[in-house]
Write an enzyme that holds these catalytic residues in place. Sequence first.
Site, short mmCIF file in Angstrom:
data_model
loop_
_atom_site.label_atom_id
_atom_site.label_comp_id
_atom_site.label_asym_id
_atom_site.label_seq_id
_atom_site.Cartn_x
_atom_site.Cartn_y
_atom_site.Cartn_z
N ASP A 321 0.87 -1.17 0.00
CA ASP A 321 0.00 0.00 0.00
C ASP A 321 0.92 1.23 0.00
O ASP A 321 2.10 1.11 0.34
CB ASP A 321 -0.87 -0.03 1.26
N ASP A 514 -1.45 -0.95 6.14
CA ASP A 514 -1.69 -0.50 7.51
C ASP A 514 -3.11 -0.01 7.77
O ASP A 514 -3.46 0.24 8.91
CB ASP A 514 -0.72 0.64 7.87
N ASP A 518 -6.87 -2.04 3.74
CA ASP A 518 -5.86 -3.03 3.38
C ASP A 518 -6.18 -4.41 3.94
O ASP A 518 -5.56 -5.40 3.53
CB ASP A 518 -4.48 -2.61 3.91
#
Length: 632
Positions: A321, A514, A518
Amino acid sequence: MTKQTRIRASFLIAGVILFLTATSISGHILLNENLRLCIFLVPYLLMGFGSFEKIRDNLMEHTFFNEHFLMIIATVGAFGIGKYIEASMAMMLFQIGKIFENASVDRTKRMIADLINIRPDYATRKVRGKEYKVDPSSLKLYNRIVIKPGERIPVDAEVVSGVSMIDTKALTGETMPQNVCPGDKVYSGSINLTGVLEAKVIALYKESTVSRIMDMVEESQNHYSDSEQFITKFGKYYSFAAVILALSVMIIPPLSFAPGDGEIWLYRGLVVLVSACPIGIVMTTSVAFLGGIACAMKHGVLVKGGHYLEDLAKANTFIFDKTGTLTEGLFKVQEVKAVGMTEEELLAIAAHVEGYSNHPIAQSVRAAYNGRYDKTKVKKVHEEAGFGVSARYEDKRVHVGNKRMAEKYGVEIESVQTLGTVLYVIVNGSYAGYLVISDSVKKGARETLDILKEKYQSVLVMLTGDSRNAAVKVARELQMDYAYSSLMPDDKLSLVEEFMEMSGSSEKVVCVGDGINDAPILARADIGIAMGALGSSAAIEAADIVLLDDEPQRILEALQVAKETMRVVNQNLTYAIAIKAIVLLLSMTGYITIGNAVFADLVVMIISIINAAWIVKFSAEETMYKCEEVSE
């Protein structure tokens, strides 16, 4: 040492004393066969208590073939042909090995527990100016607590007054204390070092960081790797095959090429049974993976099970990410352009609408607004994942989000070419302007990704819901192999599945993130890594590995620990199988005794335990050095 292990050790010690006494008596006094049998049978039964207990448990579970079964059959057979001393000695060495194994496993588990034994004993609650010591689990949201120097923070809280230094080493592995002041969050398990802090509770004890970590660590020891599961199943079939082999050694030679030597081949068959005991093979993997989990914890990496270390060692694709993972997540508003109102008015609208979101971009908008924030002006807030936030502000319907949000509501906006993230503002169906927010790459991210690519030949992928321009800027700076932008959570999931399909059967895909959005890809990937135990609870629960801080180089440390663990696992198995094969060959040809066979297995166990101890002491300093080397 557990209570059960202590009981077995007590029986073993008593049995050893009686065995040595019986050996001394039989060496000095001529005894008839029945009396000799009795004086050796008692210590044999005492020393074999642990195995007899295990056989009883296995019978209740309808499982029979294991190392305890083989040992009892072999030693009982040895008693049957008058080999009392050898049978007793074999059982003694076998039980010493099992206690040695159990003590080693218990020690490693205790070491893991000690590493995260950070549960606070009490909390100091403040009520109407008076302080009371209470159980941390009794605290409720928004209760006021006082944390004095030297005390462990009981629950996750937000500092209301006071300034201090906080030691977060137990959580993150970082030795550098952190400064905290009013408005900062402090996390349970950390230690207050200097000043007195007053804080308000923001998470119940069972939902606080320390409780989540402890639960995950306890759960991690119940997950088994493919190697461990294979070895356990192998041990059952192997034990059955060993019985067949031993029977063949006992029966075939006397009936074919060695008639009249029945007792010799019977004894050799019993030696084969003892030699074939899979105790050394079975324990080689379990102690190694426990050592790997303990070592990872020392480096601030929480691994939820040994099989995740095994999968991580095979990783060849790393999917990241962007926001909060590769970048700091500390956004700043760089530009404000208003249409039909002043920039201050536009910023006030955006700040109020974004006020209910915890997203870093929303926080940056609030930080840029210098006026008074009034919650009563905002109603009916709705956050749409992948689009933005909608709300009613001072009787106006407001949408603040990306380009897709404007398209969704059919509002024409201007095209903004920038490397930052653009938030468009729509008021009562009309375009009202935009804000440009930019982020910066995390320290150590470039060095970490360079090592993943150069040393481990990994494929690097970035998935983000951010704009193409913002994604391209970060991807170019970090030299990613692939970068995808403007993604919804389900788009990310589809791409992860595509990469998993492209990977070979021996290759694994790792996802690192995080945020709440996600969580789906962390759960779907072969290995999910959550950045920061202080981040999203959803991401932490979905992940297989949790980095207890937000430093990217922890990924390298986890990878090194995983590869070192697998090196030791393979090394242990090689030693165990090689020694086992040699001992079996020697036992069938009559060159070793029952005692020699058990001693060989003891050697395998000692080698496995020493190797596992090496993993626990393994240091990732070399990785850090190479990070610095690359950065130069």
